[in-house]
Design an enzyme around this catalytic site. Sequence first.
Site, PDB file in Angstrom:
ATOM      1  N   ASP A 176     -13.689  -4.929  -2.810  1.00 50.50           N
ATOM      2  CA  ASP A 176     -13.626  -5.000  -1.353  1.00 50.50           C
ATOM      3  C   ASP A 176     -14.977  -5.513  -0.873  1.00 50.50           C
ATOM      4  O   ASP A 176     -16.020  -4.916  -1.142  1.00 50.50           O
ATOM      5  CB  ASP A 176     -13.332  -3.617  -0.751  1.00 50.50           C
ATOM      6  CG  ASP A 176     -11.949  -3.114  -1.164  1.00 50.50           C
ATOM      7  OD1 ASP A 176     -11.046  -3.961  -1.355  1.00 50.50           O
ATOM      8  OD2 ASP A 176     -11.768  -1.892  -1.303  1.00 50.50           O
ATOM      9  N   ASP A 208       0.875  -1.174   0.000  1.00 46.88           N
ATOM     10  CA  ASP A 208       0.000   0.000   0.000  1.00 46.88           C
ATOM     11  C   ASP A 208       0.906   1.215   0.000  1.00 46.88           C
ATOM     12  O   ASP A 208       1.796   1.331   0.852  1.00 46.88           O
ATOM     13  CB  ASP A 208      -0.885   0.015   1.254  1.00 46.88           C
ATOM     14  CG  ASP A 208      -1.981  -1.049   1.190  1.00 46.88           C
ATOM     15  OD1 ASP A 208      -2.117  -1.700   0.142  1.00 46.88           O
ATOM     16  OD2 ASP A 208      -2.702  -1.228   2.191  1.00 46.88           O
TER      17      ASP A 208
END
Lengths: 202, 251
Positions: free
Chosen positions: B131, B12
Amino acid sequence: MRRVTIVPTGTANTASVVAALTRLGAAVEKAASAGDVETSAGVVLPGVGAFGAAMDRIDSLVLATALRERIEANRPTLAVCVGMQLLSRNSEESPGATGLKVLEETVGRFGDGVTVPQMGWNRVEPGPGSQFVESGWAYFANSYRIDQLPEGWVGSSTDHGGEFLSALEKGDVLACQFHPELSGEWGARLLDRWLDRVETAA
Amino acid sequence: MTLASRVIPCLDIKDGRVVKGVRFQGLRDAGDPVECAGLYERQGADEIVLLDVSATPEGRGHALDTVRAVRSVLSIPLSVGGGVRSADDAGRLLEAGADKVGINTAAVSRPGLIGEIAERFGTQCTVLAVDAAAGAAGWEVVVESGRKRTGLDVVEWCRKAVAIGAGEILLTSWDRDGTRSGYDIDLITSVSSVVTVPVIASGGADGPGHLVAAIEAGASAALIASILHDGDTTVGDLKEALGEAGIVVRP
């Protein structure tokens, strides 16, 4: 000198090919004309999305004849992924589109029962007398492939729901269905061997 | 069939640094992206995923620089996601050195984007990132780092996205992300049984057992982050354990 000309078949993946060749000491330039393809010691035909779209791009740049001639003369040429498929006459992916016609064999889609696209690392076994390919793991990202060995070529093989040709070679021409530029050290060694031929031809 | 199961470290990225949080919140610094990517490649990573979690236009600019820098050292595939709103955005990432581009929120708002990217660059570089939040009946797609529910059923959404042109699904369990409580195995089974494209399991890995379970449930690849960044294990150790469990991995 490892001077290489890359055919601008589109944006996808070209950066990875350029980065890999640069790491191996090559100076990479984009082909602007058929003259570049004719005169360069080494030419790279990278793979992008679809067979028809890539061929349209080559035709619009008027590079098809120059590419076909240098491949038929066995001069140092590296074709990657869709680039390899473009050597054939046509593909199930783009009915109606005509490739470089170096090979008579048709490009077909993987059969049912396997993951398509084939995305990931698979084993490559070199064909008899291969000058470039060693046994190892290569990275693939493809839904179409050639599965009939063309006459006069050395074919390396891989299994994905049946054997297909993961690489073809003849003289200083190397066509890979996998991505050598993304295949770690194994891929780098393969590119290095091909660049040696470019150096010799220069 | 010898296609190897993949182990994929995920970085990330925020403002040019690797960060990691829990359920996308409480981000902490986890290193330099080029160093991390190079280290994981040497450990045997099969691919690297970069997710740009910057919220600002300046951060997005950094992300392109990060992709270029990582590309120059990396000789394995690089998949990049975060903030892709158009086919042009995808093109910029590919030009900077990404091999695949992940789309998430923008695809939910406008599913046609999946087809536009697939048509221009090929399905093989069109990754749908989803997600998933567990609910009473199945899983719901959440966007904007889990802050917004969409009412979309995850399994239906994946099926539709593949029909439009997605060539791979990065399936993250929002409930498990960063928690180290194991992948959501039912989620993986449900999605991988309805699509033919590869599914990457993501969210919750703590050890090799979790990766084995995900792959046996139908995942083609397992994404890992926290356990690597904290130095608790290496890609090599995980792949060795997978191999011992009878799963085909690239040595």
